[in-house]
Scaffold this motif. Sequence first.
Motif, short mmCIF file in Angstrom:
data_model
loop_
_atom_site.label_atom_id
_atom_site.label_comp_id
_atom_site.label_asym_id
_atom_site.label_seq_id
_atom_site.Cartn_x
_atom_site.Cartn_y
_atom_site.Cartn_z
N GLY A 247 46.58 44.87 43.15
CA GLY A 247 45.93 43.64 42.72
C GLY A 247 44.74 43.89 41.83
N ALA A 248 43.94 44.89 42.19
CA ALA A 248 42.75 45.22 41.38
C ALA A 248 43.16 45.70 39.99
CB ALA A 248 41.92 46.28 42.09
N VAL A 249 44.19 46.54 39.92
CA VAL A 249 44.65 47.05 38.63
C VAL A 249 45.22 45.91 37.77
CG1 VAL A 249 46.36 48.55 37.51
CG2 VAL A 249 45.09 49.37 39.49
N THR A 250 46.03 45.05 38.39
CA THR A 250 46.65 43.95 37.65
C THR A 250 45.59 42.97 37.14
OG1 THR A 250 48.62 44.13 39.05
CG2 THR A 250 48.37 42.11 37.77
N ALA A 251 44.62 42.64 37.99
CA ALA A 251 43.56 41.73 37.56
C ALA A 251 42.74 42.33 36.43
CB ALA A 251 42.65 41.41 38.75
N ALA A 252 42.43 43.62 36.54
CA ALA A 252 41.65 44.29 35.49
C ALA A 252 42.40 44.29 34.16
CB ALA A 252 41.32 45.72 35.92
N ALA A 253 43.72 44.38 34.22
CA ALA A 253 44.52 44.37 32.99
C ALA A 253 44.66 42.96 32.43
CB ALA A 253 45.90 44.96 33.26
N LEU B 168 42.62 40.30 32.68
CA LEU B 168 41.41 39.66 32.15
C LEU B 168 41.24 39.86 30.64
CD1 LEU B 168 38.92 40.34 35.08
CD2 LEU B 168 39.61 38.09 34.21
N PRO B 169 41.24 41.10 30.14
CA PRO B 169 41.08 41.25 28.68
C PRO B 169 42.35 40.88 27.91
CG PRO B 169 41.38 43.40 29.72
CD PRO B 169 41.25 42.41 30.83
N ALA B 170 43.51 40.96 28.56
CA ALA B 170 44.77 40.71 27.86
C ALA B 170 45.16 39.24 27.84
CB ALA B 170 45.89 41.53 28.52
N ALA B 171 44.35 38.38 28.45
CA ALA B 171 44.72 36.96 28.57
C ALA B 171 45.07 36.31 27.23
CB ALA B 171 43.61 36.20 29.28
N PRO B 172 44.23 36.44 26.18
CA PRO B 172 44.60 35.80 24.90
C PRO B 172 45.92 36.31 24.34
CG PRO B 172 42.29 36.44 24.92
CD PRO B 172 42.91 37.08 26.11
N LEU C 36 43.97 31.32 32.99
CA LEU C 36 44.50 32.64 33.33
C LEU C 36 43.39 33.61 33.70
CD1 LEU C 36 46.92 34.48 33.60
CD2 LEU C 36 46.80 34.93 31.14
N ARG C 37 42.28 33.58 32.97
CA ARG C 37 41.18 34.52 33.25
C ARG C 37 40.55 34.24 34.61
NH1 ARG C 37 38.41 35.22 27.25
NH2 ARG C 37 39.42 37.21 26.78
N VAL C 38 40.35 32.98 34.93
CA VAL C 38 39.77 32.66 36.24
C VAL C 38 40.77 33.00 37.34
CG1 VAL C 38 38.88 30.83 37.72
CG2 VAL C 38 38.27 30.88 35.29
N SER C 39 42.02 32.60 37.17
CA SER C 39 43.04 32.83 38.20
C SER C 39 43.30 34.31 38.43
CB SER C 39 44.35 32.14 37.81
OG SER C 39 44.19 30.75 37.77
N ALA C 40 43.14 35.12 37.39
CA ALA C 40 43.37 36.56 37.54
C ALA C 40 42.46 37.18 38.60
CB ALA C 40 43.17 37.26 36.20
N LEU C 41 41.29 36.58 38.79
CA LEU C 41 40.36 37.08 39.81
C LEU C 41 40.95 36.95 41.22
CD1 LEU C 41 37.05 35.53 38.43
CD2 LEU C 41 37.87 37.88 38.15
N GLY C 42 41.91 36.05 41.38
CA GLY C 42 42.53 35.86 42.69
C GLY C 42 43.78 36.69 42.92
#
Length: 445
Positions: free
Chosen positions: A106-112, A114-118, A138-144
């Motif tokens: 989850g941590a790896v996926t969220a970290a990827a 966040l910057p890749a959202a656009p 997407l950026r906010v939801s990625a934190l979850g």
Amino acid sequence: MPQAPAPPRSGRRHDREILSLALPAFGALVAEPLFLLTDSAIVGHLGTAHLAGLGVAAAVLATAVNVFVFLAYATTAAVARRVGAGDLPAAIRQGMDGIWLALLLGAVTAAAALPAAPWLVGLFGTSPTAAPHAVTYLRVSALGIPAMLVVLAATGVLRGLQDTRTPLRIAVAGFGANAVLNVLLVYGAGLGIAGSAWGTVIAQCAMATAYLVVVVRGARRHGASLRPDAAGIRACARAGAPLLVRTLSLRAVLLIATGVATRLGDAEVAAHQIVLTLWTLMAFALDAIAIAGQAIIGRMLGAGDGTEARSVCRRMVGWGVVSGMLLGLLVVVARPLLLPLFSTDASVHRLLLPALVVAAVFQPVAGVVFVLDGVLMGAGDGPYLAWAMLATLAVFAPVALAVPALGGGLTALWWVMGLMMAVRLLTLGLRTASGRWLVTGAVRG
């Protein structure tokens, strides 16, 4: 020499156990898509661009999370085996390894994400008006995402412990919290689409916390360690890798089908989406039986009772056939009522009717496929499931892609979808009949 059929009393006992696990599992499965439905209903009042952005972001988020569904499946099988062997501390320890793996992934996926959202939003060809909303959500939801994956793994732990009621209670509470938070944050706090995303993140984190409280209490009660174990986490990853291949192959089938429908025309892809939505809804009911199969089969094999595992497998196949027949019949009978719910376009209705009948015809096949899929998952037969799904994809892809070239329409495409289910039935049926999945013991060798 063939085995004698189980006595009626044994069959009724199996039925009670299957239902006691499957019914709460079905409720929890249905609660999951309600998160997105709630978000859509609330965000839709903000404007069309907001709703379009939510649709794109939700598709990306669902893909990022659902590819890791093996966290639930593999954990269920591994924990259930140890429960069957009578070693609850080891069962919970196995579950904790799955949860730690979920946190890591989850941590790896969220970290990827966040910057890749656009970039991810751009892959869908999102309009300039909808893209900013999609990126924000997407950026906010990625934190979850870490919490979402913990929920998957912890659900697998409880299923393996033969408990599907607690996941149902947590899912219902999570859905209620999500609905309230969305209203408060989107409108009360004026956060717009970001408020919807934050509401979902908070609800998912609360669900993950509730699961962890239950698992930690069980660990302390039985003296199981809560610390991360590198060897155990690696073992969970190895067990889950084949199921990841299976899930990706199945996703490829669905994406190819949608791509072919898109090439057929706008009315065709609209009708296809409606049939696929109803197909997915029916799959929740059939998957509930499969979840019961994962838990029961894993426990029986862990207890060294291959004969009883085979007996309950036969019983669940019967449940799958009957459930599929009832669902298919329900769709055929209700189709005049279903069509106006999804579209008022006469051309969509014309395409939808025959495709919907084809989907209904294959529901008994789907019922058996779901059950056998669950049985083999419960047995820890992941490598075979991966190869079987790859073989199914290899058969499905060229036939489906040939539909437009041969002048076929949406009905032809859904006959190919039926062919896909028939291939799955063949591969899973042969494996089940062979008995090679009946590997007993607390750990599958």
